[in-house]
Design an enzyme around this catalytic site. Structure first.
Site, PDB file in Angstrom:
ATOM      1  CE1 TYR A 163      -4.293   5.014   6.090  1.00 54.47           C
ATOM      2  CE2 TYR A 163      -4.667   4.517   3.777  1.00 54.47           C
ATOM      3  CZ  TYR A 163      -5.151   4.773   5.044  1.00 54.47           C
ATOM      4  OH  TYR A 163      -6.507   4.785   5.277  1.00 54.47           O
ATOM      5  CG  HIS A 179      -5.620   5.702  -0.691  1.00 57.32           C
ATOM      6  ND1 HIS A 179      -6.316   4.524  -0.729  1.00 57.32           N
ATOM      7  CD2 HIS A 179      -5.774   6.251  -1.919  1.00 57.32           C
ATOM      8  CE1 HIS A 179      -6.863   4.361  -1.924  1.00 57.32           C
ATOM      9  NE2 HIS A 179      -6.538   5.404  -2.668  1.00 57.32           N
ATOM     10  CG  HIS A 198      -2.100   0.906   1.127  1.00 56.62           C
ATOM     11  ND1 HIS A 198      -2.127   1.983   0.269  1.00 56.62           N
ATOM     12  CD2 HIS A 198      -3.295   0.904   1.773  1.00 56.62           C
ATOM     13  CE1 HIS A 198      -3.299   2.597   0.406  1.00 56.62           C
ATOM     14  NE2 HIS A 198      -4.025   1.965   1.302  1.00 56.62           N
TER      15      HIS A 198
HETATM   16  C1  PHB Z   1     -10.598   3.538   4.724  1.00 52.35           C
HETATM   17  O1  PHB Z   1     -11.476   4.342   4.466  1.00 52.35           O
HETATM   18  O2  PHB Z   1     -10.611   2.824   5.739  1.00 52.35           O
HETATM   19  C2  PHB Z   1      -9.486   3.398   3.796  1.00 52.35           C
HETATM   20  C3  PHB Z   1      -9.519   4.086   2.615  1.00 52.35           C
HETATM   21  C4  PHB Z   1      -8.483   3.956   1.736  1.00 52.35           C
HETATM   22  C5  PHB Z   1      -7.438   3.131   2.041  1.00 52.35           C
HETATM   23  C6  PHB Z   1      -7.416   2.443   3.209  1.00 52.35           C
HETATM   24  C7  PHB Z   1      -8.449   2.578   4.102  1.00 52.35           C
HETATM   25  O3  PHB Z   1      -6.445   3.020   1.191  1.00 52.35           O
END
Ligand code: PHB
Length: 364
Positions: free
Chosen positions: A185, A183, A180
């Protein structure tokens, strides 16, 4: 003959029966304590085994990488055992499944870490919220605290966590892993100038900001093999308090570096799924030029958009998120042109079987 969403596709070491993929989706139903994948999750994934590929919900590579209540992990023996039961059942149902390796970085809360602040590139105050367990055991939205900046030791430990998580994913029977990198992170926090103001070899020019992401890729590839590894990125996205509107060039730089590593796939999460600007074909074309391997497109795609981008040669497969929540047999429905069930947002996160394993499949 044009290629359709219902044609097979070879992705690294595996061949998928179709190109309608299930996107990674946070559902927050792992068993506490220990964030263990369970039989309810197994039933949910088995129902969706008709997808060309299931990408699992984010599964944290370490306790430090956790940011939301009841998300599963892949760092303990119990978690590996729980995932093994899921992958075995998905395979028995004819499916293929990738583990999404997740480190949330600053999208977290000190209550998950014994009072220690979450890890990030830089200790910058920012505005975002996450979900912890409230006093009644249910989800409670809270502000994310200002994170701490990773030291060299934190970075080395984090790379070890990615390595071990990959070994665990292999042992748990996954077909592939997806890192990942999207987004907002951890890996995206290092990549973006919005969240990274470091003055060491992990900060400054894009070569430095991309370093942790690429080191994580190399660690994961080293623990398995490039043809088992993909990565998800979200250039230009705005999510989790990270507004990365200038991130297009960074994304293309990363894609070029990934292209040189012969990864199984690049998974593009387009910004408009979360209210960001729509990508244009000029950007998608440059991404295609930067990365010669399989490109999976995602982000509030309609089947028509997926087919258009497939026809244009800009993607090789499409991943569907919310549509897969509500339609366990989405690939079959799209192929038949059948109607779709509507997802119920109120049961996306946490809870039990309701809104999780009770969406009907088409009558057989
Ligand atoms: C979430 O809304 O929990 C979420 C959204 C995008 C992601 C991971 C989690 O990449």
């Amino acid at each position: 003959m044009t290629t359709t969403l219902f044609d097979p596709l070879t992705v690294g070491a595996v061949t998928l029966p179709n190109r309608v993929l299930m996107a990674p989706l946070t559902r927050m139903r792992a068993t506490p304590p220990g964030d263990v994948p369970n039989d309810l999750m197994r039933d949910y994934y088995v129902q969706r085994a008709g997808a060309g590929l299931i990408v699992s919900e984010g599964t944290q590579v370490s306790t430090e990488g956790k940011g939301y209540m009841d998300t599963p992990g892949i760092h303990s023996p119990e978690q590996v055992e729980g995932w093994r039961r899921i992958t075995d059942a998905v395979h028995e149902a004819g499916g293929t499944i990738a583990a999404q390796l997740w480190h949330v970085g600053r999208v977290s809360h000190d209550s998950f870490h014994g009072g220690v602040m979450p890890l990030s590139a830089s200790a910058i105050e920012y505005r975002n919220r996450t979900t912890i367990k409230g006093p009644d055991g249910g989800p409670q939205r809270v502000s994310c605290p200002t994170p701490r900046a990773a030291t060299a030791a934190d970075i080395a430990r984090t790379l070890d966590d990615y390595r071990r998580a990959t070994e665990n994913a292999r042992e748990a029977g996954f077909d592939l892993v997806e890192i990942h990198g999207a987004h907002g992170y951890l890996l995206h926090q290092f990549l973006s100038t919005q969240s990274n103001v470091r003055d060491d070899e992990y900060g400054g020019p894009v070569e430095n900001r991309a370093r942790l992401m690429l080191e994580a890729v190399d660690a994961v590839v080293g623990a398995w093999s490039a043809d088992r590894v993909g990565i998800r990125i979200s250039p230009i996205g705005s999510f989790n308090g990270l507004t990365d509107l200038e991130g297009g060039e960074d994304g293309l730089f990363v894609a070029g570096e990934l292209g040189r590593r012969d990864l199984a796939f690049l998974h593009l999460s387009e910004p408009d799924w979360a209210g960001g600007p729509a990508l244009d074909d000029a950007f998608r074309t440059r991404l295609r030029e930067a990365f010669a391997g399989t490109i999976i497109g995602a982000g509030a795609y309609t089947p028509d958009k997926a087919q258009r981008l497939l026809d244009a040669g800009l993607i090789d497969a499409a991943a569907f998120g919310r549509a897969y929540i509500a339609n366990p047999d989405l690939a079959e429905r799209l192929e038949q042109g059948a109607d779709l069930n509507e997802p119920d947002v109120s049961t996306f996160y946490g809870g039990g079987a309701e809104g999780y394993v009770d969406y009907p499949a088409l009558a057989s």
